[in-house]
Design a protein around this motif. Structure first.
Motif, PDB file in Angstrom:
ATOM      1  N   LYS A  62       0.830  -1.212   0.000  1.00  0.00           N
ATOM      2  CA  LYS A  62       0.000   0.000   0.000  1.00  0.00           C
ATOM      3  C   LYS A  62       0.865   1.262   0.000  1.00  0.00           C
ATOM      4  O   LYS A  62       0.578   2.215  -0.710  1.00  0.00           O
ATOM      5  N   THR A  63       1.923   1.266   0.766  1.00  0.00           N
ATOM      6  CA  THR A  63       2.804   2.434   0.818  1.00  0.00           C
ATOM      7  C   THR A  63       3.536   2.606  -0.504  1.00  0.00           C
ATOM      8  O   THR A  63       3.681   3.734  -1.001  1.00  0.00           O
ATOM      9  N   SER A  64       3.974   1.520  -1.100  1.00  0.00           N
ATOM     10  CA  SER A  64       4.616   1.608  -2.422  1.00  0.00           C
ATOM     11  C   SER A  64       3.632   2.103  -3.464  1.00  0.00           C
ATOM     12  O   SER A  64       3.993   2.894  -4.343  1.00  0.00           O
ATOM     13  N   LEU A  65       2.393   1.652  -3.369  1.00  0.00           N
ATOM     14  CA  LEU A  65       1.356   2.128  -4.293  1.00  0.00           C
ATOM     15  C   LEU A  65       1.140   3.622  -4.112  1.00  0.00           C
ATOM     16  O   LEU A  65       1.036   4.358  -5.100  1.00  0.00           O
ATOM     17  N   GLN A  66       1.094   4.081  -2.877  1.00  0.00           N
ATOM     18  CA  GLN A  66       0.912   5.509  -2.622  1.00  0.00           C
ATOM     19  C   GLN A  66       2.041   6.319  -3.245  1.00  0.00           C
ATOM     20  O   GLN A  66       1.803   7.345  -3.883  1.00  0.00           O
ATOM     21  N   GLN A  68       3.918   5.455  -5.796  1.00  0.00           N
ATOM     22  CA  GLN A  68       3.806   5.373  -7.249  1.00  0.00           C
ATOM     23  C   GLN A  68       2.686   6.269  -7.766  1.00  0.00           C
ATOM     24  O   GLN A  68       2.828   6.928  -8.796  1.00  0.00           O
ATOM     25  N   LEU A  69       1.561   6.313  -7.049  1.00  0.00           N
ATOM     26  CA  LEU A  69       0.452   7.173  -7.476  1.00  0.00           C
ATOM     27  C   LEU A  69       0.842   8.640  -7.409  1.00  0.00           C
ATOM     28  O   LEU A  69       0.411   9.439  -8.246  1.00  0.00           O
ATOM     29  N   LYS A  70       1.658   9.009  -6.437  1.00  0.00           N
ATOM     30  CA  LYS A  70       2.135  10.393  -6.367  1.00  0.00           C
ATOM     31  C   LYS A  70       2.980  10.715  -7.595  1.00  0.00           C
ATOM     32  O   LYS A  70       2.823  11.770  -8.208  1.00  0.00           O
ATOM     33  N   LYS A  71       3.837   9.774  -8.007  1.00  0.00           N
ATOM     34  CA  LYS A  71       4.643   9.972  -9.224  1.00  0.00           C
ATOM     35  C   LYS A  71       3.748  10.070 -10.452  1.00  0.00           C
ATOM     36  O   LYS A  71       3.960  10.924 -11.319  1.00  0.00           O
ATOM     37  N   ASP A  72       2.746   9.189 -10.532  1.00  0.00           N
ATOM     38  CA  ASP A  72       1.816   9.209 -11.665  1.00  0.00           C
ATOM     39  C   ASP A  72       1.075  10.540 -11.727  1.00  0.00           C
ATOM     40  O   ASP A  72       0.912  11.120 -12.807  1.00  0.00           O
ATOM     41  N   LEU A  73       0.622  11.023 -10.570  1.00  0.00           N
ATOM     42  CA  LEU A  73      -0.107  12.283 -10.524  1.00  0.00           C
ATOM     43  C   LEU A  73       0.755  13.426 -11.028  1.00  0.00           C
ATOM     44  O   LEU A  73       0.319  14.234 -11.848  1.00  0.00           O
ATOM     45  N   LEU A  74       1.989  13.487 -10.565  1.00  0.00           N
ATOM     46  CA  LEU A  74       2.860  14.593 -10.963  1.00  0.00           C
ATOM     47  C   LEU A  74       3.288  14.498 -12.422  1.00  0.00           C
ATOM     48  O   LEU A  74       3.609  15.512 -13.032  1.00  0.00           O
ATOM     49  N   GLU A  75       3.263  13.302 -13.005  1.00  0.00           N
ATOM     50  CA  GLU A  75       3.512  13.172 -14.445  1.00  0.00           C
ATOM     51  C   GLU A  75       2.319  13.701 -15.239  1.00  0.00           C
ATOM     52  O   GLU A  75       2.490  14.384 -16.235  1.00  0.00           O
ATOM     53  N   LEU A  76       1.109  13.358 -14.793  1.00  0.00           N
ATOM     54  CA  LEU A  76      -0.099  13.774 -15.506  1.00  0.00           C
ATOM     55  C   LEU A  76      -0.434  15.245 -15.256  1.00  0.00           C
ATOM     56  O   LEU A  76      -0.899  15.940 -16.157  1.00  0.00           O
ATOM     57  N   GLU A  77      -0.235  15.697 -14.037  1.00  0.00           N
ATOM     58  CA  GLU A  77      -0.576  17.069 -13.638  1.00  0.00           C
ATOM     59  C   GLU A  77       0.574  17.633 -12.811  1.00  0.00           C
ATOM     60  O   GLU A  77       0.556  17.550 -11.579  1.00  0.00           O
ATOM     61  N   PRO A  78       1.582  18.206 -13.448  1.00  0.00           N
ATOM     62  CA  PRO A  78       2.762  18.681 -12.714  1.00  0.00           C
ATOM     63  C   PRO A  78       2.466  19.716 -11.633  1.00  0.00           C
ATOM     64  O   PRO A  78       3.211  19.829 -10.672  1.00  0.00           O
TER      65      PRO A  78
END
Length: 93
Positions: A62-66, A68-78
């Motif tokens: 779950k922590t690794s997913l969190q 990764q999702l933060k990285k995904d978010l900043l890629e999609l919406e800097p």
């Protein structure tokens, strides 16, 4: 003759280290991505809120997913804003 294991913990000749590669979480990442797209399509005037909750037993990532999702978010919406809460901190209970 006794059966001998092929691998032994602590054997110097062969060491196995777990990979830190993030894998096998396409479903939760797709939910996050789709929710983000829905939010963008609704616009700023909508008063609806979205909550995605990931839960499970300890050690499933779950922590690794969190992270990764933060990285995904900043890629999609800097310029996106995000926050996290760690409920292990008893001041947040």
């Amino acid at each position: 003759m006794a059966i001998q294991p092929k691998f032994q913990i602590g054997r110097k000749s062969q060491q196995y280290i777990a990979s830190k590669k993030f894998t096998n979480r396409e479903g939760p990442r797709a939910v996050f991505s789709n929710t983000l797209k829905d939010i963008k399509m609704r616009g700023l005037t909508d008063d609806n809120f979205d909550v995605i909750m990931y839960y499970g037993v300890g050690g499933i990532g779950k922590t690794s997913l969190q992270s990764q999702l933060k990285k995904d978010l900043l890629e999609l919406e800097p310029n996106a804003l995000y926050s996290t809460v760690d409920f292990k901190d008893t001041a947040l209970h």
